[in-house]
Design a protein around this motif. Structure first.
Motif, short mmCIF file in Angstrom:
data_model
loop_
_atom_site.label_atom_id
_atom_site.label_comp_id
_atom_site.label_asym_id
_atom_site.label_seq_id
_atom_site.Cartn_x
_atom_site.Cartn_y
_atom_site.Cartn_z
N LEU A 128 -18.42 15.58 31.85
CA LEU A 128 -17.46 15.55 30.73
C LEU A 128 -17.64 16.71 29.77
N GLN A 129 -18.78 17.39 29.83
CA GLN A 129 -19.09 18.57 29.01
C GLN A 129 -18.82 18.33 27.53
N ASP A 130 -17.94 19.11 26.90
CA ASP A 130 -17.79 19.00 25.45
C ASP A 130 -17.01 17.75 25.02
N LYS A 131 -16.52 16.96 25.97
CA LYS A 131 -15.87 15.70 25.62
C LYS A 131 -16.87 14.56 25.47
N PHE A 132 -18.11 14.83 25.84
CA PHE A 132 -19.18 13.84 25.70
C PHE A 132 -20.27 14.43 24.82
N LEU A 133 -20.55 13.78 23.71
CA LEU A 133 -21.54 14.29 22.75
C LEU A 133 -22.68 13.30 22.61
N ILE A 134 -23.89 13.84 22.54
CA ILE A 134 -25.06 13.01 22.29
C ILE A 134 -25.83 13.59 21.10
N TYR A 135 -26.14 12.72 20.13
CA TYR A 135 -26.86 13.13 18.93
C TYR A 135 -28.20 12.42 18.90
N GLY A 136 -29.25 13.21 18.68
CA GLY A 136 -30.59 12.66 18.57
C GLY A 136 -31.03 12.58 17.12
N ILE B 231 -17.46 9.78 22.90
CA ILE B 231 -16.59 10.39 23.90
C ILE B 231 -15.24 10.69 23.26
N LYS B 232 -14.77 11.92 23.43
CA LYS B 232 -13.46 12.29 22.93
C LYS B 232 -12.41 11.84 23.93
N ASN B 233 -11.55 10.93 23.49
CA ASN B 233 -10.55 10.34 24.39
C ASN B 233 -9.18 10.50 23.74
N GLY B 234 -8.59 11.68 23.91
CA GLY B 234 -7.32 11.97 23.25
C GLY B 234 -7.52 12.03 21.74
#
Length: 382
Positions: A262-270, A284-287
């Protein structure tokens, strides 16, 4: 039962029609990029299939199904210690261990199917029911008799279509709501959101924000996910196993595979304390919407630092900054999500047991399968 449409079941994304993504453009969770994630890193007790609906040769609908083998789970969740929990677990293990889901059991919301405009939704649902019967027969040949068939997570305005699609043998149910946060179009910064809160909830925000002292939050890029993979999984697994109920557990490489596809449409923050990873969340960016996904944290630090609440505020801040219109906070932790401004959207599903006698009593059995959650809705705004 018949349908004016035909269907085809696929067991691999490599076999999907070339124009599959044309129909999935409104929902990232039905795109091939996401379905490959399911294919490569679905939970060990889950088998995924994909369904195409056709009007003659034209693809008019796409759907996902999941077969879940609950016998492979060591635990359904360890938080609740009560008679109802033991009865529920006994029912699942003894009578309902093989579950066929038309939809996505890893998500909340209508992620079961997408269709083109102007097609007959009732006939599409009939086709999906016929596909579910074929899948039941397929797994039976593999000595995996389906005990429960489930169509999940539809909003109230969609119920009428099921009622007209020969679902009389299914029990209609309603589960915990989907908590959805709608962003005010006048909010341009997170401060605008804070200013819109009543004094009690502004104080809650300020109090929780002060607790973050010493914690560093940062985006974890793909290159670093492998480095933190074991810690991420341990933090996730602690939260998952202490949930009231689980039908699956993620694989250790799930987040890495998700980010890769998903690359930049999936973000993980620690979230780091003294350079040690003590929590994380994923979105997840979904529209125009943000979907929250799995998270994890160190329970001792979460209580002291109000980490979960701060994660919710951080996701709201990100959504405002990037001008999304809504955040899908999903179910669970209903009250705390309500306290930041999320509203409950009632969700419905349809369930059928393969045993006709048990199916006739599903209205009595279901409350044990999905115990009612008692909670108080909050209104944090002025």
């Amino acid at each position: 039962m018949t349908s004016i449409y035909s269907y085809k079941i696929y067991n691999s994304t490599a076999l999907l029609p070339l124009n599959w993504n044309d129909l999935a453009k409104e929902n990232i969770f039905l795109t091939t990029d996401y379905l490959i994630v399911l294919e490569k890193s679905s939970p060990a007790n889950m088998t995924c299939n994909f369904i195409g609906i056709f009007n003659q040769q034209k693809l008019i609908g796409i759907a996902v199904s999941q077969f879940i083998d609950l016998n492979q789970l060591q635990s359904f969740g360890e938080r609740d210690k009560c008679l109802k929990k033991y009865l529920r677990n006994f029912i699942f293990k003894t009578f309902s261990s093989h579950v066929l889901v038309i939809g996505n059991n890893m998500l909340t919301g209508q992620n079961a199917f997408c269709i083109i405009e102007n097609c007959n939704k009732i006939e599409v649902i009939k086709s999906l029911k016929l596909a579910s019967i074929e899948l039941e027969n397929h797994f039976k040949k593999l000595n995996k008799k389906v005990h429960i068939t489930l169509f999940k997570d539809f909003e109230e305005d969609e119920i009428q279509h099921f009622e007209k699609a020969n679902f009389e043998d299914f029990f209609q149910f309603s589960t915990q709501p989907n908590m959805v946060f709608k962003l005010n179009e006048n909010w341009k910064t997170q401060q605008d959101y804070i200013d819109s809160l009543s004094k009690k909830y502004r104080d809650q925000y300020k109090r929780s924000h002060k607790k973050l002292d010493g914690i560093v939050k940062r985006k974890i890029p793909f290159e670093e996910i492998k480095k933190y993979e074991k810690q991420l999984y341990n933090l996730y697994f602690y939260v998952a196993k202490n949930a009231p109920f689980n039908t699956f557990f993620l694989t250790e490489n799930h987040i890495e595979i998700f980010k890769k596809n998903l690359q930049d449409k999936f973000l993980i923050y620690g979230y780091f304390l003294d350079e040690k990873l003590i929590g994380f969340n994923t979105i997840i960016k979904n529209g125009n919407a943000l979907d929250t996904y799995f998270l994890g944290y160190d329970e001792k630090i979460q209580k002291e630092k109000m980490l979960y609440l701060n994660m919710l505020y951080d996701m709201i801040g990100y959504a405002i900054k990037k001008q999304f219109t809504s955040i899908i906070f999903a179910r669970t932790a209903l009250e705390i999500k309500s306290s930041v401004g999320a509203k409950p959207i009632k969700m419905f599903g349809y369930i059928k047991h393969s045993n006709k006698v048990l199916n006739n009593y599903m209205f009595k059995i279901f409350p044990y399968l999905e115990p009612e959650t008692i909670w108080q809705e909050r209104n944090p705004f002025k």
